[in-house]
Design a protein around this motif. Structure first.
Motif, PDB file in Angstrom:
ATOM      1  N   LEU A 292       2.935   0.857 -11.635  1.00 35.84           N
ATOM      2  CA  LEU A 292       2.596   0.217 -10.292  1.00 35.84           C
ATOM      3  C   LEU A 292       3.102  -1.329 -10.092  1.00 35.84           C
ATOM      4  O   LEU A 292       3.825  -1.656  -9.460  1.00 35.84           O
ATOM      5  CB  LEU A 292       1.384   0.264  -9.898  1.00 35.84           C
ATOM      6  N   SER A 293       2.746  -2.034 -11.401  1.00 38.13           N
ATOM      7  CA  SER A 293       3.176  -3.273 -11.359  1.00 38.13           C
ATOM      8  C   SER A 293       4.698  -3.524 -11.551  1.00 38.13           C
ATOM      9  O   SER A 293       5.265  -4.436 -11.009  1.00 38.13           O
ATOM     10  CB  SER A 293       2.589  -4.062 -12.879  1.00 38.13           C
ATOM     11  N   ALA A 294       5.483  -2.639 -12.276  1.00 42.32           N
ATOM     12  CA  ALA A 294       6.805  -2.698 -12.383  1.00 42.32           C
ATOM     13  C   ALA A 294       7.528  -2.566 -11.161  1.00 42.32           C
ATOM     14  O   ALA A 294       8.493  -3.266 -10.486  1.00 42.32           O
ATOM     15  CB  ALA A 294       7.448  -1.769 -13.542  1.00 42.32           C
TER      16      ALA A 294
ATOM     17  N   ASP B  69       2.445   0.716   0.743  1.00 40.42           N
ATOM     18  CA  ASP B  69       3.078   2.039   0.756  1.00 40.42           C
ATOM     19  C   ASP B  69       4.389   2.157  -0.027  1.00 40.42           C
ATOM     20  O   ASP B  69       4.658   3.107  -0.750  1.00 40.42           O
ATOM     21  CB  ASP B  69       3.126   2.662   2.234  1.00 40.42           C
ATOM     22  N   GLN B  70       5.247   1.236   0.193  1.00 39.34           N
ATOM     23  CA  GLN B  70       6.587   1.115  -0.556  1.00 39.34           C
ATOM     24  C   GLN B  70       6.403   0.951  -1.997  1.00 39.34           C
ATOM     25  O   GLN B  70       7.043   1.847  -2.880  1.00 39.34           O
ATOM     26  CB  GLN B  70       7.439  -0.062   0.056  1.00 39.34           C
ATOM     27  N   ILE B  71       5.172   0.340  -2.631  1.00 42.44           N
ATOM     28  CA  ILE B  71       4.945   0.232  -3.910  1.00 42.44           C
ATOM     29  C   ILE B  71       4.558   1.480  -4.409  1.00 42.44           C
ATOM     30  O   ILE B  71       4.971   1.978  -5.545  1.00 42.44           O
ATOM     31  CB  ILE B  71       4.013  -1.131  -4.267  1.00 42.44           C
ATOM     32  N   ALA B  72       3.620   2.358  -3.879  1.00 40.63           N
ATOM     33  CA  ALA B  72       3.163   3.415  -4.338  1.00 40.63           C
ATOM     34  C   ALA B  72       4.320   4.361  -4.218  1.00 40.63           C
ATOM     35  O   ALA B  72       4.259   5.083  -5.209  1.00 40.63           O
ATOM     36  CB  ALA B  72       1.989   3.993  -3.239  1.00 40.63           C
ATOM     37  N   ALA B  73       5.018   4.517  -3.286  1.00 43.89           N
ATOM     38  CA  ALA B  73       6.119   5.468  -3.207  1.00 43.89           C
ATOM     39  C   ALA B  73       7.232   5.264  -4.370  1.00 43.89           C
ATOM     40  O   ALA B  73       7.666   6.120  -5.022  1.00 43.89           O
ATOM     41  CB  ALA B  73       6.923   5.528  -2.019  1.00 43.89           C
TER      42      ALA B  73
ATOM     43  N   ALA C 275       6.391   3.938  -7.275  1.00 45.78           N
ATOM     44  CA  ALA C 275       5.760   4.392  -8.390  1.00 45.78           C
ATOM     45  C   ALA C 275       5.468   5.687  -8.503  1.00 45.78           C
ATOM     46  O   ALA C 275       4.914   6.434  -9.593  1.00 45.78           O
ATOM     47  CB  ALA C 275       4.681   3.717  -8.650  1.00 45.78           C
ATOM     48  N   GLY C 276       5.568   6.535  -7.497  1.00 48.65           N
ATOM     49  CA  GLY C 276       5.455   8.151  -7.259  1.00 48.65           C
ATOM     50  C   GLY C 276       4.182   8.435  -7.182  1.00 48.65           C
ATOM     51  O   GLY C 276       3.744   9.457  -7.927  1.00 48.65           O
ATOM     52  N   VAL C 277       3.354   7.639  -6.616  1.00 49.27           N
ATOM     53  CA  VAL C 277       1.734   7.835  -6.541  1.00 49.27           C
ATOM     54  C   VAL C 277       1.450   7.622  -5.061  1.00 49.27           C
ATOM     55  O   VAL C 277       2.098   7.260  -4.296  1.00 49.27           O
ATOM     56  CB  VAL C 277       0.719   7.076  -7.484  1.00 49.27           C
ATOM     57  N   ALA C 278       0.151   8.273  -4.749  1.00 43.95           N
ATOM     58  CA  ALA C 278      -0.132   7.987  -3.283  1.00 43.95           C
ATOM     59  C   ALA C 278      -0.690   6.675  -3.100  1.00 43.95           C
ATOM     60  O   ALA C 278      -1.182   5.984  -4.069  1.00 43.95           O
ATOM     61  CB  ALA C 278      -1.302   9.138  -3.168  1.00 43.95           C
ATOM     62  N   ARG C 279      -0.829   6.269  -1.915  1.00 44.87           N
ATOM     63  CA  ARG C 279      -1.151   4.970  -1.291  1.00 44.87           C
ATOM     64  C   ARG C 279      -2.511   4.851  -1.943  1.00 44.87           C
ATOM     65  O   ARG C 279      -3.147   3.587  -2.516  1.00 44.87           O
ATOM     66  CB  ARG C 279      -1.263   4.774   0.199  1.00 44.87           C
ATOM     67  N   ARG C 280      -3.377   5.694  -1.962  1.00 42.22           N
ATOM     68  CA  ARG C 280      -4.902   5.449  -2.305  1.00 42.22           C
ATOM     69  C   ARG C 280      -4.975   5.361  -3.698  1.00 42.22           C
ATOM     70  O   ARG C 280      -5.859   4.534  -4.281  1.00 42.22           O
ATOM     71  CB  ARG C 280      -5.694   6.674  -1.754  1.00 42.22           C
ATOM     72  N   THR C 281      -4.216   5.721  -4.414  1.00 42.62           N
ATOM     73  CA  THR C 281      -4.031   5.597  -5.841  1.00 42.62           C
ATOM     74  C   THR C 281      -3.746   4.052  -6.397  1.00 42.62           C
ATOM     75  O   THR C 281      -4.339   3.625  -7.366  1.00 42.62           O
ATOM     76  CB  THR C 281      -2.806   6.408  -6.554  1.00 42.62           C
ATOM     77  N   PHE C 282      -2.869   3.590  -5.503  1.00 40.38           N
ATOM     78  CA  PHE C 282      -2.666   2.154  -5.635  1.00 40.38           C
ATOM     79  C   PHE C 282      -4.108   1.162  -5.456  1.00 40.38           C
ATOM     80  O   PHE C 282      -4.105   0.419  -6.527  1.00 40.38           O
ATOM     81  CB  PHE C 282      -1.701   1.471  -4.798  1.00 40.38           C
TER      82      PHE C 282
END
Length: 231
Positions: A14-16, A33-37, A39-46
């Protein structure tokens, strides 16, 4: 359930992703949302890992603060407190050096975004406060804990150690994260420590050697006597 190593890996991803998108699209234009996408995870995961996208830029300081605290708690008997603090600050540089490429990208981003620079100042102040508290509780052997200057010297000493670290870190980051940053830090900390330790304490660590030679002894004989005494 994600294990400890899995959590650490997700935080790094997520940081990268955040740093990459900030560099490409700009900090203000990048969304969670863009960061989560990326990183390949859901928004709530962020949000399980970071309260805000700003926090994704500083992922490791909480755990590093714990490591620093452990170093302070593991002080050796008779050690000068400032020496312990100098050893503890190495944990902070070790965190940056562990992922040099990410650290360099973070540094470049911070220079462009004032809000992130302010956050960095706040993060750094946590180390400084921790060191000040430690030095107040562990006064130097050459200083009186009852001295009215004790709080001042604790704060000045803590600030000097952090400033030495930051000086070395910035120079290392400006150079692209190359070179032996730890050796540079050790050199800087020696200078700080030598300046802060009471001169009388430093003098007491020196040895005085007395030798007796016969009158009329030559220079070589005197030097041999001194060498013998030192050995």
């Amino acid at each position: 359930m994600v294990g400890v190593s899995g959590r650490a890996r997700t935080r790094r991803l997520l940081s990268a992703a955040a740093l990459s998108l900030f560099a490409e699209n700009g900090y203000d234009s990048t969304t969670v949302d863009q960061i989560a996408a990326a990183a390949g995870v859901a928004r709530r995961t962020f949000f399980r890992y970071f309260p805000t996208k700003e926090d994704a830029v500083f992922p490791d300081h909480d755990s590093t603060l714990v490591k620093v605290s452990l170093v302070l708690e593991a002080e050796g008997d008779g050690e000068e407190p400032i020496t312990v603090v100098c050893r503890a600050i190495r944990e902070v540089l070790r965190m940056y050096a562990a992922e040099a490429e990410v650290s360099v990208a973070r540094y470049r981003l911070l220079r462009q975004v004032p809000a992130l620079r302010e956050r960095e100042i706040a993060v750094v102040s946590r180390y400084e406060r921790l060191f000040t508290k430690y030095l107040l509780a562990h006064p130097s052997a050459s200083a009186s804990p009852d001295s009215p200057d004790a709080p001042l010297m604790a704060e000045v000493s803590a600030a000097a150690v952090v400033a030495a670290h930051n000086h070395v870190l910035r120079r290392w980051l400006r150079g692209g994260g190359t070179g032996d940053a730890m050796a540079q830090l050790d050199h800087a900390l020696r200078a700080v420590r030598d300046g802060l330790v009471d001169p009388r304490r430093r003098m007491s660590d020196r040895r005085v050697v007395v030798t007796v030679t016969q009158a009329g002894s030559g220079v070589d004989e005197v030097l041999d006597a001194v060498r013998h005494a030192l050995n």
